[in-house]
Scaffold this motif. Sequence first.
Motif, short mmCIF file in Angstrom:
data_model
loop_
_atom_site.label_atom_id
_atom_site.label_comp_id
_atom_site.label_asym_id
_atom_site.label_seq_id
_atom_site.Cartn_x
_atom_site.Cartn_y
_atom_site.Cartn_z
N SER A 154 0.82 -1.20 0.00
CA SER A 154 0.00 0.00 0.00
C SER A 154 0.86 1.26 0.00
O SER A 154 0.33 2.36 0.00
CB SER A 154 -1.00 -0.01 1.16
N PHE A 155 2.19 1.10 0.00
CA PHE A 155 3.06 2.26 -0.10
C PHE A 155 3.96 2.15 -1.32
O PHE A 155 4.41 1.06 -1.65
CB PHE A 155 3.92 2.39 1.16
N PRO A 156 4.24 3.28 -1.99
CA PRO A 156 5.09 3.23 -3.17
C PRO A 156 6.51 2.76 -2.80
O PRO A 156 7.06 3.19 -1.78
CB PRO A 156 5.15 4.68 -3.65
N THR A 173 9.39 3.40 -4.09
CA THR A 173 10.43 4.43 -4.04
C THR A 173 10.45 5.13 -2.68
O THR A 173 11.50 5.45 -2.15
CB THR A 173 10.19 5.47 -5.15
N LEU A 174 9.26 5.35 -2.13
CA LEU A 174 9.19 6.05 -0.84
C LEU A 174 9.76 5.18 0.28
O LEU A 174 10.49 5.67 1.15
CB LEU A 174 7.74 6.42 -0.54
N THR A 217 17.02 7.48 -9.11
CA THR A 217 16.25 8.50 -8.40
C THR A 217 16.83 8.74 -7.01
O THR A 217 17.02 9.89 -6.60
CB THR A 217 14.78 8.05 -8.27
N GLY A 259 -1.08 7.75 -5.10
CA GLY A 259 -0.12 7.67 -4.00
C GLY A 259 1.31 7.77 -4.51
O GLY A 259 2.14 8.48 -3.95
N LYS A 260 1.56 7.07 -5.63
CA LYS A 260 2.90 7.12 -6.22
C LYS A 260 3.24 8.53 -6.66
O LYS A 260 4.38 8.97 -6.54
CB LYS A 260 2.95 6.19 -7.44
N ALA A 274 4.38 10.48 -3.83
CA ALA A 274 5.75 10.12 -3.47
C ALA A 274 6.75 10.73 -4.45
O ALA A 274 7.78 11.26 -4.05
CB ALA A 274 5.90 8.61 -3.44
N PHE A 275 6.43 10.66 -5.75
CA PHE A 275 7.35 11.18 -6.74
C PHE A 275 7.40 12.70 -6.75
O PHE A 275 8.32 13.30 -7.29
CB PHE A 275 7.03 10.64 -8.13
N VAL A 327 1.85 10.91 5.31
CA VAL A 327 1.75 10.29 3.99
C VAL A 327 1.18 8.87 4.11
O VAL A 327 0.36 8.46 3.30
CB VAL A 327 3.12 10.31 3.29
N PHE A 346 -2.10 7.51 2.15
CA PHE A 346 -2.12 6.30 1.32
C PHE A 346 -3.20 5.33 1.77
O PHE A 346 -3.94 4.77 0.96
CB PHE A 346 -0.77 5.59 1.36
N ASN A 379 -6.36 4.06 -0.42
CA ASN A 379 -6.70 2.65 -0.65
C ASN A 379 -8.13 2.37 -0.21
O ASN A 379 -8.87 1.65 -0.88
CB ASN A 379 -5.75 1.73 0.12
#
Lengths: 308, 321
Positions: free
Chosen positions: A151-153, A155-156, A244, B255-256, B259-260, B296, B300, B304
């Motif tokens: 449920s979390f990206p 990259t983060l 990144t 969500g991505k 983050a980005f 954050v 998220f 969801n």
Amino acid sequence: MAETNKIGKDIEIKKKNRLKEFLESEFFFNYKRNIPAIIGTIIIIIFLLMATIGPLLVTQNPYNLSEIQLMDAYKPPAWVDGGEWKFPLGTDSQGRDILSSVVYGSRISLFIGLTGMLLSSFIGTVLGLAAGYFGGKIDSFIMRIADIQLSFPATLIALFIMSIAGRGIDNLLIALTLVGWVIYARTVRGATLSEKKKEYVEAGKVIGLPSRKIITKHILPNVMTSMIVIATIQVGTFILTEATLSFLGVGVPVTRPSLGLLVKNGFDVLFSGLWWASTFPGLFIMLLVFGINMLGDFLRDELNPRLK
Amino acid sequence: MFKYITKRLYQMILVLFVVSIIVFFVMSFTGDPVLMMVTPDATQAQIDRARTELGLDKPLITQYFIFVKNILRGDFGKSYVFKQSAIKLIIERMPATLELVFVSVLLSIIVAIPLGVFAGAFPNKRSSKTIMLGSLLGISLPNFWVGMMLIFVFAVHFRVMPSSGRGEVVNFLGMRISIFTADGFKHIILPAVMLSIQSLAILLRLTRAGMMEVMKQDYIKFARSKGVLQNSLLFQHALKNALIPVITVFGIQIGKIIAFATVTETIFSWPGMGKLLIDSINRSDRPVMVAYLMIVAFIFVLLNFIVDIVYTSIDPRIDLR
């Protein structure tokens, strides 16, 4: 003696047949007609060559201080006014040849992408097999962690880990593995659950094969194809994630610059018009990942029976 | 439905609980915050006093409960750098990030849906194949590099766009928003384009896959034989069903994007919470990092949750158990 020779010959014939079988397969037939997949393969091969024998071919080792001269700093690419063919893609603010930096940088980027993928796939597969085969508490524990993580990206999560662990290639590999295992675990678990019910596994159990053998010899080969697809695409994703993180200053150390860190170094001088120091490393990341994705896309369409 | 919502709410709280444990314990095992608080020449007695004041001499479990209690009251501690409440710093910068995310999402939807519908409806056309190859390129682009190239071309070389900052802002419903001023609008274009590329490519691929699936079905053949016009067939009959799976993935995609946004904000010096996070990481400003992560994580989990509810309410086929 004659006996061993015969066995050797048999094996040779078998190998030849396998190759012939592959060349006549539907998979190879489709591959031959898929131009993006072929271009992708060529790009990947070029990058692999660059990473292995590239350092022997370029003019300087950009990290050997005796080979770089400050006098050469800020040279533009060769085809621009003021450029020299000695530095085909120009030099950076320290006088390092960009092409040489890129060759050494691709080495680091590729190493991280490939090793990260190998580690994630190994750990993810082991956990996925355990979850699927044994079920029960092990299964719900592993899958709960996977659910929360998904449920979390990625990259983060990697950014969080790196900001605490600090820069370094080993830390990067740990961070990438921690975010990368989930997808294998899920896929392998799903496949194991459906394979487990099939008769051949039952038969194996009946004749008294140990679980380890049933898993490695009978279940694993059946989940291999989906793993290959995931692994190919993951190498590309990992290279981008690493780039990144390095760009944000929490990736590779300054002494081992990957392509991403080269772009970051170029960013600092971009506003003064030194565009080549960041443009070319970025272009190489794009090419490499695009190549991997073109091949991965083909593999997914070909090997994933669900999409057919 | 009510039962399902309560169950999901319970799961949400569980996830946040686990995240708080991970964030707290990982943070406690790395570095000593006391050394960040006191002056470098502080005596041992001063260090000890600061430790007692922060409650860091208590056992970890007790500290964790204090941490959770404080979070529930909205207290994440003070930033070491700004000497201000960490949560306040983040809330102040949130509108800037959300604005950027909103424009990027809008941009990707506007471009991706029509292209995805086209590529999915006519998968064998050459233009569809080009669109798909283009979207694959979009996924392969290092997006920080795209941002830099945009800056170089439009801000440094042609000087038609600003390269950093938010420009003029106006107050709107108590938030400082920049898209409503001409200057602010100009400032948001480049960062929004950069941020939208990847999600655009993914949304396009999802829409196409959904469309390809739907176009095979009988009701489409029936509608076609009934003489429904091409456009209304694609965008009304087919797209409606093709979008159902898209919604789930795109919720996670938002969500991505959040983050980005950290990367985009760093490149364009966009004064949002993502840039605050990166600055805090570089200065080891732990309270701000913790506050960012918890907020954050909450966003998220909420996303969801909303996606799940929307998904189950638009598709009657889904079994709530």
